[in-house]
Design a protein around this motif. Structure first.
Motif, PDB file in Angstrom:
ATOM      1  N   ASN A 172       0.804  -1.230   0.000  1.00 22.88           N
ATOM      2  CA  ASN A 172       0.000   0.000   0.000  1.00 22.88           C
ATOM      3  C   ASN A 172       0.830   1.269   0.000  1.00 22.88           C
ATOM      4  OD1 ASN A 172      -2.079  -1.837   0.248  1.00 22.88           O
ATOM      5  ND2 ASN A 172      -2.009  -1.754   2.489  1.00 22.88           N
ATOM      6  N   GLN A 173       2.151   1.124   0.141  1.00 24.70           N
ATOM      7  CA  GLN A 173       2.993   2.315   0.229  1.00 24.70           C
ATOM      8  C   GLN A 173       3.900   2.422  -0.975  1.00 24.70           C
ATOM      9  OE1 GLN A 173       5.228   2.491   3.947  1.00 24.70           O
ATOM     10  NE2 GLN A 173       4.468   4.557   4.210  1.00 24.70           N
ATOM     11  N   LYS A 174       4.173   3.662  -1.348  1.00 27.22           N
ATOM     12  CA  LYS A 174       5.029   3.927  -2.501  1.00 27.22           C
ATOM     13  C   LYS A 174       5.813   5.190  -2.177  1.00 27.22           C
ATOM     14  CE  LYS A 174       3.995   4.932  -7.350  1.00 27.22           C
ATOM     15  NZ  LYS A 174       2.890   4.866  -8.300  1.00 27.22           N
ATOM     16  N   PRO A 175       7.098   5.270  -2.536  1.00 26.10           N
ATOM     17  CA  PRO A 175       7.863   6.470  -2.188  1.00 26.10           C
ATOM     18  C   PRO A 175       7.349   7.712  -2.923  1.00 26.10           C
ATOM     19  CG  PRO A 175       9.314   4.681  -2.966  1.00 26.10           C
ATOM     20  CD  PRO A 175       7.898   4.276  -3.251  1.00 26.10           C
ATOM     21  N   GLY A 176       7.460   8.862  -2.248  1.00 30.00           N
ATOM     22  CA  GLY A 176       7.205  10.138  -2.916  1.00 30.00           C
ATOM     23  C   GLY A 176       8.357  10.479  -3.837  1.00 30.00           C
ATOM     24  N   ALA A 177       9.562  10.045  -3.458  1.00 29.95           N
ATOM     25  CA  ALA A 177      10.762  10.205  -4.284  1.00 29.95           C
ATOM     26  C   ALA A 177      11.851   9.307  -3.725  1.00 29.95           C
ATOM     27  CB  ALA A 177      11.239  11.661  -4.285  1.00 29.95           C
ATOM     28  N   VAL A 178      12.809   8.976  -4.592  1.00 35.85           N
ATOM     29  CA  VAL A 178      14.019   8.252  -4.175  1.00 35.85           C
ATOM     30  C   VAL A 178      15.181   9.227  -4.317  1.00 35.85           C
ATOM     31  CG1 VAL A 178      15.596   6.348  -4.695  1.00 35.85           C
ATOM     32  CG2 VAL A 178      13.121   5.993  -4.861  1.00 35.85           C
ATOM     33  N   VAL A 179      15.975   9.354  -3.254  1.00 31.64           N
ATOM     34  CA  VAL A 179      17.100  10.298  -3.243  1.00 31.64           C
ATOM     35  C   VAL A 179      18.403   9.510  -3.206  1.00 31.64           C
ATOM     36  CG1 VAL A 179      18.164  12.233  -2.014  1.00 31.64           C
ATOM     37  CG2 VAL A 179      15.672  11.959  -1.980  1.00 31.64           C
TER      38      VAL A 179
ATOM     39  N   ALA B 292      23.932  12.899  -1.120  1.00 30.02           N
ATOM     40  CA  ALA B 292      22.507  12.522  -1.104  1.00 30.02           C
ATOM     41  C   ALA B 292      21.828  12.996   0.176  1.00 30.02           C
ATOM     42  CB  ALA B 292      22.355  11.011  -1.253  1.00 30.02           C
ATOM     43  N   LEU B 293      22.512  12.821   1.311  1.00 31.43           N
ATOM     44  CA  LEU B 293      21.925  13.208   2.601  1.00 31.43           C
ATOM     45  C   LEU B 293      21.701  14.718   2.671  1.00 31.43           C
ATOM     46  CD1 LEU B 293      24.174  10.961   4.880  1.00 31.43           C
ATOM     47  CD2 LEU B 293      21.932  10.393   3.917  1.00 31.43           C
ATOM     48  N   ALA B 294      22.551  15.473   1.973  1.00 32.42           N
ATOM     49  CA  ALA B 294      22.431  16.936   1.956  1.00 32.42           C
ATOM     50  C   ALA B 294      21.126  17.384   1.304  1.00 32.42           C
ATOM     51  CB  ALA B 294      23.626  17.556   1.230  1.00 32.42           C
ATOM     52  N   ALA B 295      20.502  16.506   0.526  1.00 31.95           N
ATOM     53  CA  ALA B 295      19.203  16.839  -0.079  1.00 31.95           C
ATOM     54  C   ALA B 295      18.198  17.194   1.008  1.00 31.95           C
ATOM     55  CB  ALA B 295      18.695  15.675  -0.917  1.00 31.95           C
TER      56      ALA B 295
ATOM     57  N   PRO C  59       9.672   9.991  -8.740  1.00 31.62           N
ATOM     58  CA  PRO C  59      10.825  10.815  -9.127  1.00 31.62           C
ATOM     59  C   PRO C  59      12.107  10.366  -8.423  1.00 31.62           C
ATOM     60  CG  PRO C  59       9.083  12.159  -8.103  1.00 31.62           C
ATOM     61  CD  PRO C  59       8.677  10.730  -7.957  1.00 31.62           C
ATOM     62  N   ILE C  60      13.218  10.515  -9.140  1.00 33.34           N
ATOM     63  CA  ILE C  60      14.546  10.249  -8.571  1.00 33.34           C
ATOM     64  C   ILE C  60      15.248  11.595  -8.428  1.00 33.34           C
ATOM     65  CG2 ILE C  60      16.789   9.163  -8.952  1.00 33.34           C
ATOM     66  CD1 ILE C  60      15.324   7.159 -10.839  1.00 33.34           C
ATOM     67  N   VAL C  61      15.729  11.892  -7.228  1.00 36.42           N
ATOM     68  CA  VAL C  61      16.531  13.096  -7.024  1.00 36.42           C
ATOM     69  C   VAL C  61      17.992  12.642  -6.945  1.00 36.42           C
ATOM     70  CG1 VAL C  61      16.902  15.176  -5.648  1.00 36.42           C
ATOM     71  CG2 VAL C  61      14.611  14.146  -5.761  1.00 36.42           C
ATOM     72  N   ALA C  62      18.765  13.044  -7.952  1.00 36.15           N
ATOM     73  CA  ALA C  62      20.144  12.562  -8.124  1.00 36.15           C
ATOM     74  C   ALA C  62      21.120  13.671  -7.723  1.00 36.15           C
ATOM     75  CB  ALA C  62      20.363  12.166  -9.585  1.00 36.15           C
ATOM     76  N   LEU C  63      21.894  13.416  -6.673  1.00 32.06           N
ATOM     77  CA  LEU C  63      22.786  14.441  -6.116  1.00 32.06           C
ATOM     78  C   LEU C  63      24.236  14.188  -6.476  1.00 32.06           C
ATOM     79  CD1 LEU C  63      21.787  16.740  -4.081  1.00 32.06           C
ATOM     80  CD2 LEU C  63      20.199  14.854  -4.333  1.00 32.06           C
ATOM     81  N   GLU C  64      24.943  15.276  -6.780  1.00 29.68           N
ATOM     82  CA  GLU C  64      26.402  15.231  -6.963  1.00 29.68           C
ATOM     83  C   GLU C  64      27.006  16.426  -6.256  1.00 29.68           C
ATOM     84  OE1 GLU C  64      27.426  13.917 -11.381  1.00 29.68           O
ATOM     85  OE2 GLU C  64      25.671  15.226 -11.324  1.00 29.68           O
TER      86      GLU C  64
END
Length: 324
Positions: free
Chosen positions: A155-162, A273-276, A187-192
């Motif tokens: 029943n659960q789905k992520p709002g986004a993957v970081v 990623a954690l800085a997101a 959505p995927i939030v991709a950090l560099e």
């Protein structure tokens, strides 16, 4: 032989992060993998498929791919040669040797080490283990998402993957995993980090580009060119991949905060990623209308990293604070 080399890692709720971002935050703790990072998923899978009859394996890696390759080789009873650039910390050399690998130091950056690994494949007949650019790696990495789906339930789905992006191997695996579980619209939030931003540079240029140099201290994000598949995914209209940059100082602040709040030490590449959350990137994306408000549960892939300890953290603090 065991089914696979990676563990099904915990999916933990972070109260501190959830409070900051205003939605439930789950941490996929890839830092708990035997080799210290998610890399063992893809590399374990690739070695099982390709290296069973091998004379030995060779991998070019400034850290985590090398650690995974060395661990898997030891478990398979194969010799491993790991070629790393001179920018790798001594800590990494020691850990690789502890896993029983032969360590060869070549060149200044990963690309130099990789050229040497390819030469050894030719001259010594070793099985080459690429750090991020291979379909078997992506297939292995995709298990991170299938595990998250199993943990979250129907029943659960992520709002986004970081997540953090280096060469793009984990990103490709995450996309394939999302497709496998029917979560393509997540959505995927991709950090560099700035200075190790080959994916962001490609997204902006709308073509794969090669960085002149890696100037970020997050050396494990330090591929000069992102893999083509990751770039292709970024251009797909069926996927939502948001590429964002943080500074080394923000990534370091994230590492320090995560250590204080979650009692886990991760490397700077993971701190991106954690800085997101810790530096407000998610909130800003919501304000800009690029992520929904309210947002479903946020899943952070805590990719981990083996090239960090207290001494290395102090070095980073010294270098990064000196530059700012």
């Amino acid at each position: 032989m065991q089914q696979h080399f990676h563990l099904n890692t915990p999916l933990l709720e972070s109260v501190g992060m959830s409070k900051r971002v205003g939605t439930t935050v789950y941490l996929k703790m890839e830092s708990a993998q035997p080799s210290g990072s998610f890399k063992i998923r893809g590399i374990g899978h690739l070695c099982q498929q390709m290296a069973k009859q091998s004379k030995g394996i060779v991998c070019s890696s400034g850290g985590n791919a090398g650690m995974a390759a060395a661990h898997v080789a030891r478990k398979m009873g194969l010799p491993a040669t790991i070629v790393i650039p001179s920018s790798s910390p001594q800590l990494v050399v020691q850990k690789l040797q502890d896993e029983g690998a032969t360590v060869k130091i070549t060149g200044k950056v990963w690309d130099d080490a990789n050229a040497e690994a390819l030469r050894l494949m030719e001259t010594e007949g070793l099985t080459y283990v690429p750090p991020f650019d291979h379909p078997l790696l992506w297939e292995g990495h995709s298990t991170v998402i299938t595990e998250i789906a199993a943990s979250m339930g129907q029943n659960q789905k992520p709002g986004a993957v970081v997540m953090s992006v280096g060469g793009g191997g984990l990103l490709c695996g995450v996309v394939q995993g999302l497709r496998a579980v029917g979560w393509e619209d997540v959505p995927i939030v991709a950090l560099e980090t700035v200075g190790a931003d080959c994916f962001n540079a490609a997204v902006k240029a709308r073509t794969v580009v090669t960085l002149d140099d890696i100037t970020s201290e997050a050396k494990c994000l330090g591929a000069k060119t992102v893999c083509r598949k990751a770039f292709e995914y970024s251009q797909s209209t069926e996927l939502s991949i948001i590429s964002e940059l943080v500074g080394d100082q923000q990534a370091l602040h994230a590492v320090e905060t995560f250590l204080d709040e979650e009692r886990v030490l991760v490397e700077l590449a993971c701190g991106a990623a954690l800085a997101a959350v810790y530096s407000g990137v998610i909130r800003r994306l919501q304000d800009e209308g690029r992520l929904p408000s309210p947002l479903g549960p946020l899943v952070m892939i805590v990719c981990g990293g083996s090239s960090i300890n207290m001494e290395q953290l102090a070095n980073l603090q010294h270098k990064i604070h000196r530059h700012t």
